[in-house]
Design an enzyme around this catalytic site. Structure first.
Site, short mmCIF file in Angstrom:
data_model
loop_
_atom_site.label_atom_id
_atom_site.label_comp_id
_atom_site.label_asym_id
_atom_site.label_seq_id
_atom_site.Cartn_x
_atom_site.Cartn_y
_atom_site.Cartn_z
N GLY A 121 41.00 42.95 41.91
CA GLY A 121 40.88 41.82 42.84
C GLY A 121 40.05 40.70 42.29
O GLY A 121 40.29 39.54 42.60
N CYS A 122 39.06 41.02 41.48
CA CYS A 122 38.16 39.99 40.95
C CYS A 122 38.34 39.90 39.46
O CYS A 122 38.23 40.89 38.75
CB CYS A 122 36.70 40.34 41.28
SG CYS A 122 35.50 39.30 40.42
N GLY A 123 38.62 38.72 38.96
CA GLY A 123 38.91 38.56 37.55
C GLY A 123 37.70 38.56 36.65
O GLY A 123 37.84 38.53 35.44
#
Length: 280
Positions: A121-123
């Site tokens: 979800g978080c790069g």
């Protein structure tokens, strides 16, 4: 085998059956037993010259394209030919994609000292320093993109998402030509992964054309813009909104960015002056 048949085969290998209780009714609830299809989500290790670099939670389909696309969009590889060999292996607790890359690219990878374990979800999870968080973005050439092309691709997207149709749990990234005809689609439980798979598929076919665009079934975040620019994609259309940083990055790269693409409506967040405005 046609492209549609191939997509359906991939979807069939990326699902599991599970018994569920279906509860219906607002008054006088009743329960029905059925079999539901679930999208598979497994740990996938990316191993470069024997060194494990990242473990991603991903859908186990198109993993060779995923590994190549991730390597290119993350700057691990500058060109596909810097990957000499690529093999998917089944491990005790998941899957491993083992890549053999050039010694120069491996040295650069070691210098980055990044740990990206579990990113879906978080790069930026695992980035060690603020200086690494926002990397320089390459410039691209944005194509003239008409509203009609965006709407044509959007209308056809569902027909190119067999895994989403079966499970309701995946994102898609599609490559569309100048007229909005979808040429390639890749699916995954992670939006970043779906885009990386598409980038890898395009790289295997010689790279994206200068007049096409990417369509994603998610929001347009900073990293989605950065991945597109890193792959030489000049236009990105997202089904949901863009973030402020994504717009700023699109402006810096010269990338055409559209979002909130819905039937009969979409927003243009940034259209470079170098991209001739297409009518329709």
């Amino acid at each position: 085998m046609s492209a549609g048949d191939d997509a359906r085969v991939q979807a069939a290998t990326a699902v599991a059956r599970h018994p569920v209780e279906v509860q219906r009714g607002s008054n006088g609830w009743y329960t029905d037993a059925q079999q539901d299809l679930l999208a598979l989500e497994v740990p996938v290790a990316l191993v470069y010259n024997g060194i494990s670099h990242a473990v991603m939670m991903a859908t186990p389909a198109d993993l060779e394209e995923f590994a190549l696309g991730f390597s290119l969009s993350e700057g691990i590889l500058a060109h596909p030919h810097e990957c000499y060999d690529l093999e998917v292996r089944e491990e005790a607790r998941g899957l491993a994609v083992r890549l053999t890359i050039s010694s120069q690219r491996l040295a650069a990878l070691k210098a980055r000292r990044r740990n990206l374990a579990g990113r879906t979800g978080c790069g930026l999870c695992g980035t060690e320093a603020l200086e690494q968080a926002i990397r320089p973005i390459p410039e691209v050439t944005a194509p003239p993109l008409s509203g009609a092309a965006i709407q044509r691709a959007l209308a056809a997207l569902c027909d190119h998402q067999p895994l989403q149709a079966s499970t309701g749990a995946t994102h898609a990234a599609a490559w569309c030509d100048a007229g909005g005809r979808i040429q390639l689609t890749r699916e995954d439980v992670g939006r970043h992964n779906a885009l990386d798979k598409l980038i890898g598929a395009l790289a295997r076919r010689g790279g994206p054309s200068t007049d096409g665009f990417a369509l994603v079934s998610s929001r347009a975040s900073y990293e989605m813009v950065h991945k597109c620019a890193s792959a030489g994609i000049g236009a990105l259309v997202a089904v949901s909104a863009a973030t402020a940083l994504a717009v700023a990055q699109a402006q810096q790269a010269g990338l055409l960015l559209a979002g909130f693409a819905r039937p009969g409506r979409h927003l243009i967040y940034h259209r470079p002056v170098t991209a001739t405005r297409a009518q329709g």
